[in-house]
Design a protein around this motif. Sequence first.
Motif, PDB file in Angstrom:
ATOM      1  N   TRP A 141       0.826  -1.208   0.000  1.00 41.50           N
ATOM      2  CA  TRP A 141       0.000   0.000   0.000  1.00 41.50           C
ATOM      3  C   TRP A 141       0.860   1.258   0.000  1.00 41.50           C
ATOM      4  O   TRP A 141       1.914   1.285   0.642  1.00 41.50           O
ATOM      5  CB  TRP A 141      -0.875   0.055   1.250  1.00 41.50           C
ATOM      6  N   ARG A 142       0.401   2.298  -0.716  1.00 42.83           N
ATOM      7  CA  ARG A 142       0.922   3.642  -0.469  1.00 42.83           C
ATOM      8  C   ARG A 142       0.074   4.208   0.674  1.00 42.83           C
ATOM      9  O   ARG A 142      -1.157   4.198   0.595  1.00 42.83           O
ATOM     10  CB  ARG A 142       0.789   4.529  -1.717  1.00 42.83           C
ATOM     11  N   VAL A 143       0.768   4.660   1.704  1.00 42.99           N
ATOM     12  CA  VAL A 143       0.051   5.005   2.931  1.00 42.99           C
ATOM     13  C   VAL A 143       0.122   6.498   3.185  1.00 42.99           C
ATOM     14  O   VAL A 143       1.210   7.086   3.195  1.00 42.99           O
ATOM     15  CB  VAL A 143       0.685   4.263   4.144  1.00 42.99           C
ATOM     16  N   GLU A 144      -1.025   7.114   3.381  1.00 47.17           N
ATOM     17  CA  GLU A 144      -1.027   8.483   3.872  1.00 47.17           C
ATOM     18  C   GLU A 144      -1.729   8.457   5.226  1.00 47.17           C
ATOM     19  O   GLU A 144      -2.891   8.056   5.321  1.00 47.17           O
ATOM     20  CB  GLU A 144      -1.778   9.400   2.901  1.00 47.17           C
ATOM     21  N   ALA A 145      -0.993   8.831   6.264  1.00 42.00           N
ATOM     22  CA  ALA A 145      -1.566   8.824   7.617  1.00 42.00           C
ATOM     23  C   ALA A 145      -1.399  10.221   8.196  1.00 42.00           C
ATOM     24  O   ALA A 145      -0.293  10.600   8.583  1.00 42.00           O
ATOM     25  CB  ALA A 145      -0.877   7.777   8.479  1.00 42.00           C
ATOM     26  N   ARG A 146      -2.472  10.995   8.179  1.00 41.92           N
ATOM     27  CA  ARG A 146      -2.406  12.380   8.666  1.00 41.92           C
ATOM     28  C   ARG A 146      -2.928  12.452  10.092  1.00 41.92           C
ATOM     29  O   ARG A 146      -4.073  12.074  10.344  1.00 41.92           O
ATOM     30  CB  ARG A 146      -3.265  13.285   7.770  1.00 41.92           C
ATOM     31  N   PRO A 147      -2.103  12.943  11.023  1.00 35.98           N
ATOM     32  CA  PRO A 147      -2.596  13.049  12.397  1.00 35.98           C
ATOM     33  C   PRO A 147      -3.758  14.039  12.469  1.00 35.98           C
ATOM     34  O   PRO A 147      -3.735  15.069  11.791  1.00 35.98           O
ATOM     35  CB  PRO A 147      -1.395  13.589  13.175  1.00 35.98           C
ATOM     36  N   VAL A 148      -4.737  13.708  13.253  1.00 34.52           N
ATOM     37  CA  VAL A 148      -5.870  14.616  13.459  1.00 34.52           C
ATOM     38  C   VAL A 148      -5.552  15.459  14.691  1.00 34.52           C
ATOM     39  O   VAL A 148      -5.267  14.905  15.756  1.00 34.52           O
ATOM     40  CB  VAL A 148      -7.164  13.800  13.693  1.00 34.52           C
ATOM     41  N   PRO A 149      -5.562  16.817  14.540  1.00 35.11           N
ATOM     42  CA  PRO A 149      -5.236  17.647  15.714  1.00 35.11           C
ATOM     43  C   PRO A 149      -6.287  17.465  16.802  1.00 35.11           C
ATOM     44  O   PRO A 149      -7.455  17.208  16.508  1.00 35.11           O
ATOM     45  CB  PRO A 149      -5.244  19.076  15.164  1.00 35.11           C
ATOM     46  N   LEU A 150      -5.852  17.603  18.028  1.00 35.89           N
ATOM     47  CA  LEU A 150      -6.771  17.462  19.155  1.00 35.89           C
ATOM     48  C   LEU A 150      -7.916  18.464  19.010  1.00 35.89           C
ATOM     49  O   LEU A 150      -9.077  18.124  19.163  1.00 35.89           O
ATOM     50  CB  LEU A 150      -5.998  17.718  20.460  1.00 35.89           C
ATOM     51  N   ASP A 151      -7.544  19.692  18.709  1.00 30.72           N
ATOM     52  CA  ASP A 151      -8.561  20.715  18.438  1.00 30.72           C
ATOM     53  C   ASP A 151      -7.930  21.730  17.500  1.00 30.72           C
ATOM     54  O   ASP A 151      -6.959  22.384  17.863  1.00 30.72           O
ATOM     55  CB  ASP A 151      -8.977  21.392  19.748  1.00 30.72           C
ATOM     56  N   PRO A 152      -8.466  21.838  16.281  1.00 30.85           N
ATOM     57  CA  PRO A 152      -7.853  22.745  15.302  1.00 30.85           C
ATOM     58  C   PRO A 152      -7.789  24.193  15.792  1.00 30.85           C
ATOM     59  O   PRO A 152      -6.932  24.974  15.354  1.00 30.85           O
ATOM     60  CB  PRO A 152      -8.753  22.623  14.062  1.00 30.85           C
ATOM     61  N   GLU A 153      -8.653  24.523  16.732  1.00 28.61           N
ATOM     62  CA  GLU A 153      -8.648  25.889  17.285  1.00 28.61           C
ATOM     63  C   GLU A 153      -7.440  26.119  18.194  1.00 28.61           C
ATOM     64  O   GLU A 153      -7.065  27.258  18.455  1.00 28.61           O
ATOM     65  CB  GLU A 153      -9.919  26.118  18.123  1.00 28.61           C
ATOM     66  N   PHE A 154      -6.915  25.043  18.727  1.00 31.18           N
ATOM     67  CA  PHE A 154      -5.817  25.177  19.689  1.00 31.18           C
ATOM     68  C   PHE A 154      -4.651  24.296  19.268  1.00 31.18           C
ATOM     69  O   PHE A 154      -4.413  23.239  19.857  1.00 31.18           O
ATOM     70  CB  PHE A 154      -6.284  24.781  21.091  1.00 31.18           C
ATOM     71  N   PRO A 155      -3.931  24.742  18.204  1.00 27.83           N
ATOM     72  CA  PRO A 155      -2.855  23.892  17.682  1.00 27.83           C
ATOM     73  C   PRO A 155      -1.819  23.552  18.757  1.00 27.83           C
ATOM     74  O   PRO A 155      -1.180  22.503  18.688  1.00 27.83           O
ATOM     75  CB  PRO A 155      -2.239  24.741  16.553  1.00 27.83           C
ATOM     76  N   GLN A 156      -1.667  24.422  19.757  1.00 27.03           N
ATOM     77  CA  GLN A 156      -0.659  24.153  20.789  1.00 27.03           C
ATOM     78  C   GLN A 156      -0.980  22.890  21.594  1.00 27.03           C
ATOM     79  O   GLN A 156      -0.132  22.355  22.287  1.00 27.03           O
ATOM     80  CB  GLN A 156      -0.461  25.385  21.708  1.00 27.03           C
ATOM     81  N   TRP A 157      -2.228  22.417  21.506  1.00 28.45           N
ATOM     82  CA  TRP A 157      -2.565  21.177  22.214  1.00 28.45           C
ATOM     83  C   TRP A 157      -1.979  19.951  21.524  1.00 28.45           C
ATOM     84  O   TRP A 157      -1.997  18.853  22.072  1.00 28.45           O
ATOM     85  CB  TRP A 157      -4.090  21.012  22.324  1.00 28.45           C
ATOM     86  N   GLY A 158      -1.575  20.140  20.298  1.00 28.79           N
ATOM     87  CA  GLY A 158      -0.937  19.020  19.591  1.00 28.79           C
ATOM     88  C   GLY A 158      -1.947  18.082  18.940  1.00 28.79           C
ATOM     89  O   GLY A 158      -3.115  18.415  18.777  1.00 28.79           O
ATOM     90  N   ASP A 159      -1.446  16.909  18.568  1.00 25.66           N
ATOM     91  CA  ASP A 159      -2.276  15.962  17.828  1.00 25.66           C
ATOM     92  C   ASP A 159      -3.014  14.998  18.757  1.00 25.66           C
ATOM     93  O   ASP A 159      -2.543  14.701  19.843  1.00 25.66           O
ATOM     94  CB  ASP A 159      -1.399  15.133  16.873  1.00 25.66           C
ATOM     95  N   SER A 160      -4.120  14.511  18.262  1.00 23.32           N
ATOM     96  CA  SER A 160      -4.858  13.475  18.981  1.00 23.32           C
ATOM     97  C   SER A 160      -4.217  12.126  18.662  1.00 23.32           C
ATOM     98  O   SER A 160      -3.253  12.051  17.903  1.00 23.32           O
ATOM     99  CB  SER A 160      -6.310  13.460  18.529  1.00 23.32           C
ATOM    100  N   ARG A 161      -4.782  11.067  19.207  1.00 21.95           N
ATOM    101  CA  ARG A 161      -4.246   9.739  18.880  1.00 21.95           C
ATOM    102  C   ARG A 161      -4.903   9.161  17.636  1.00 21.95           C
ATOM    103  O   ARG A 161      -4.765   7.975  17.343  1.00 21.95           O
ATOM    104  CB  ARG A 161      -4.401   8.794  20.072  1.00 21.95           C
ATOM    105  N   TYR A 162      -5.633  10.015  16.902  1.00 25.99           N
ATOM    106  CA  TYR A 162      -6.288   9.526  15.693  1.00 25.99           C
ATOM    107  C   TYR A 162      -5.540   9.992  14.454  1.00 25.99           C
ATOM    108  O   TYR A 162      -4.933  11.060  14.457  1.00 25.99           O
ATOM    109  CB  TYR A 162      -7.733  10.040  15.621  1.00 25.99           C
ATOM    110  N   VAL A 163      -5.619   9.185  13.412  1.00 24.04           N
ATOM    111  CA  VAL A 163      -5.105   9.633  12.121  1.00 24.04           C
ATOM    112  C   VAL A 163      -6.206   9.453  11.075  1.00 24.04           C
ATOM    113  O   VAL A 163      -7.119   8.643  11.248  1.00 24.04           O
ATOM    114  CB  VAL A 163      -3.843   8.863  11.655  1.00 24.04           C
ATOM    115  N   THR A 164      -6.086  10.245  10.015  1.00 25.20           N
ATOM    116  CA  THR A 164      -6.901   9.981   8.835  1.00 25.20           C
ATOM    117  C   THR A 164      -6.038   9.144   7.913  1.00 25.20           C
ATOM    118  O   THR A 164      -4.970   9.577   7.481  1.00 25.20           O
ATOM    119  CB  THR A 164      -7.287  11.301   8.142  1.00 25.20           C
ATOM    120  N   LEU A 165      -6.491   7.941   7.668  1.00 26.42           N
ATOM    121  CA  LEU A 165      -5.667   7.002   6.919  1.00 26.42           C
ATOM    122  C   LEU A 165      -6.217   6.816   5.507  1.00 26.42           C
ATOM    123  O   LEU A 165      -7.403   6.559   5.330  1.00 26.42           O
ATOM    124  CB  LEU A 165      -5.649   5.646   7.631  1.00 26.42           C
TER     125      LEU A 165
END
Length: 477
Positions: A141-165
Amino acid sequence: MLLTITTTARPATDLGYLLVKHPERVQAFEQSFGTAHVFYPDASPDTCTAALLLDVDPIKLAKARKTPDLSLGQYVNDRPYAASSLLASAMANVFRTAMRGASRDRAELAATPIPLTITLPALPCRGGPDAARRLFEPLGWRVEARPVPLDPEFPQWGDSRYVTLTLEGELRLCDALNQVYVLLPVLDDAKHYWIASDEVDKLIRAGEGWLAAHPERGRITRRYLANRRGLVRTALARLADADDAPDDALDRDPIDEEPPPVDPTAAEPGDAEPERAAAVPPVPLAERRIQAVLDTLRAEGAHTVIDLGCGSGKLLSRLLQDPYFHFVTGTDVSPRAIMMAQRRLARLPRQQEERLNLFTGALTYADDRFHGHDAGVLMEVIEHVDVPRLPAVERVVFGDARLRVVVVTTPNAEYNVRYEELTGFRHPDHRFEWTRGEFREWAEKVARTYGYQVRYVPVGDEDGEVGPPTQMGVFIR
Ligand code: SAH
C-alpha cells in the motif's frame, strides 16, 4: 465510524458485485452493537466508492456485556467515531463473501488485483502515523496517515491519537479487506469488543496469503490476540475444542519489545533490523511440515490421500492444488474443524472441489470411509489423543483401514528446550509430546503389530543435540 472503498477498475460499479451490495441501494445490517449501513456516495463506470458506516448503539453494547457496566464511560466515549474492532466485526459480517474472495457473478475479478483506495477518516493509531506505515506499506500500500489535531482551534494542544488514513494500492479486494480487518484492532489501543468465539482461527484465515510473510507479523499476531483477551476470556474458556490457539502469545504486552518465539509451531522472523527486514523470512515450521508430507506422498506414489484429523484443512487445500493427487479426503472428529475446512476450501475452483470429500468422523471407531485410499496422513494428530485411546486409533488406521502408506508427524519433545519460555507442551490440547526414542518405540510396535515397515524423517532444522522440531514416521505396508 466510516470506511470507504474506492476502485477505478472499469466498469467500477462491478465493485457492487464483489461486495454483494447493490450500488443503487442503501442497505442496513443489524449488528449486536448497532447498525451497519452500506451505500455508494459515488457509482459511475470510472470510479465507484462504497461506504460502510457503522452506527454504534452504546446501550446495546453495554447490555451485551455479561456483567453490566453502568458507568458513564460506557456512553460517553469515542466509539461512535473511531474506527475500532467494532468496525472490523461489522466488516466481517457485512462483507463476508467478499472477504472469502468469492463472487458468484465476478469470480475472476475477485481473484484479480484492482486499483483500490481505502479511507478511514478517524483511526485510533497507537504508535502514530509511523505505526500505520509500518503495518500497511509491506503489503504494497501507499500510505497516507495524517494526524488529526486534538482541536484545530488550539494547535498548541498538539495531535490526537487519531489519524486519517488513506491506503492506495493494487490488490485483490479480499486481501485488502482482510488486511484492514486484522490491522484495525492491531492499531487500536482501546479494548476490543469481539463478537465471535474463535479469533485465532479468524486471524489465521484473514491473514492467509499476507500475514505469514509480513515483517511485523509477530507483533501483529500478539497485539491482535493480546488486546482481545480480557474481554473474551470467558467465551474462550467455554470453547470445547482448542485446536490451534497459541495460548502463550496472549499474556504479555508486545509493544516495546519483540519477545522470543511464542508460537513454537511457526518460526519467528529473526533479527528485525531494517536492512534485514527485506530478507526472505524463514519458512515457518508448519509450512515445512506440509511440504515434507507432500514430498513423501509423491515419493510413495500416493494419488488418493485421506487426511485423518484434518483440522481446518491446510493440508487438504495444498493437496487439492496439486493435480498429482487425484482424490483427497479429509476427516476430523470436530464438526467445527470440518466447518472451517469447508469454508477454507469453498474458495477453491470448482474442479478442485470435485476432487474432495470431507466428513466428520472419529479415528477411534472403524469406518469404511477410511478404506481404499493410497495413503493416510496423521499430521500433528496423535498427540491430541488420550494415551489410553491411542491403541484404538492404531487399530482403526493400521489394522482396519490397512492403508498402504501412513505418514505420521508429531512434535519432538527434546526440541522444546530450544523454545525460550516454553513450559509444558507446545499446545494446551496436547496429551503428550514424545522424544525421538519414545516415538520410535511406539512406531516400531505399531509396525510390528500391523505388518508395516517404518522409516523416520526429520522435519525442520535439525539441531545437533536435540534433533528436529518435528518428527515424521513413514509407514509402508
Ligand atoms: N492435521 C491438522 C490438524 C492438527 S490438530 C494440521 O496439522 O493442521 C489435531 C486435530 O486432530 C484436531 O483437528 C482434532 O479435532 C483432531 N482429532 C483429535 N482426536 C481425534 C479423533 N479421535 N478422531 C478424529 N480427529 C481427531
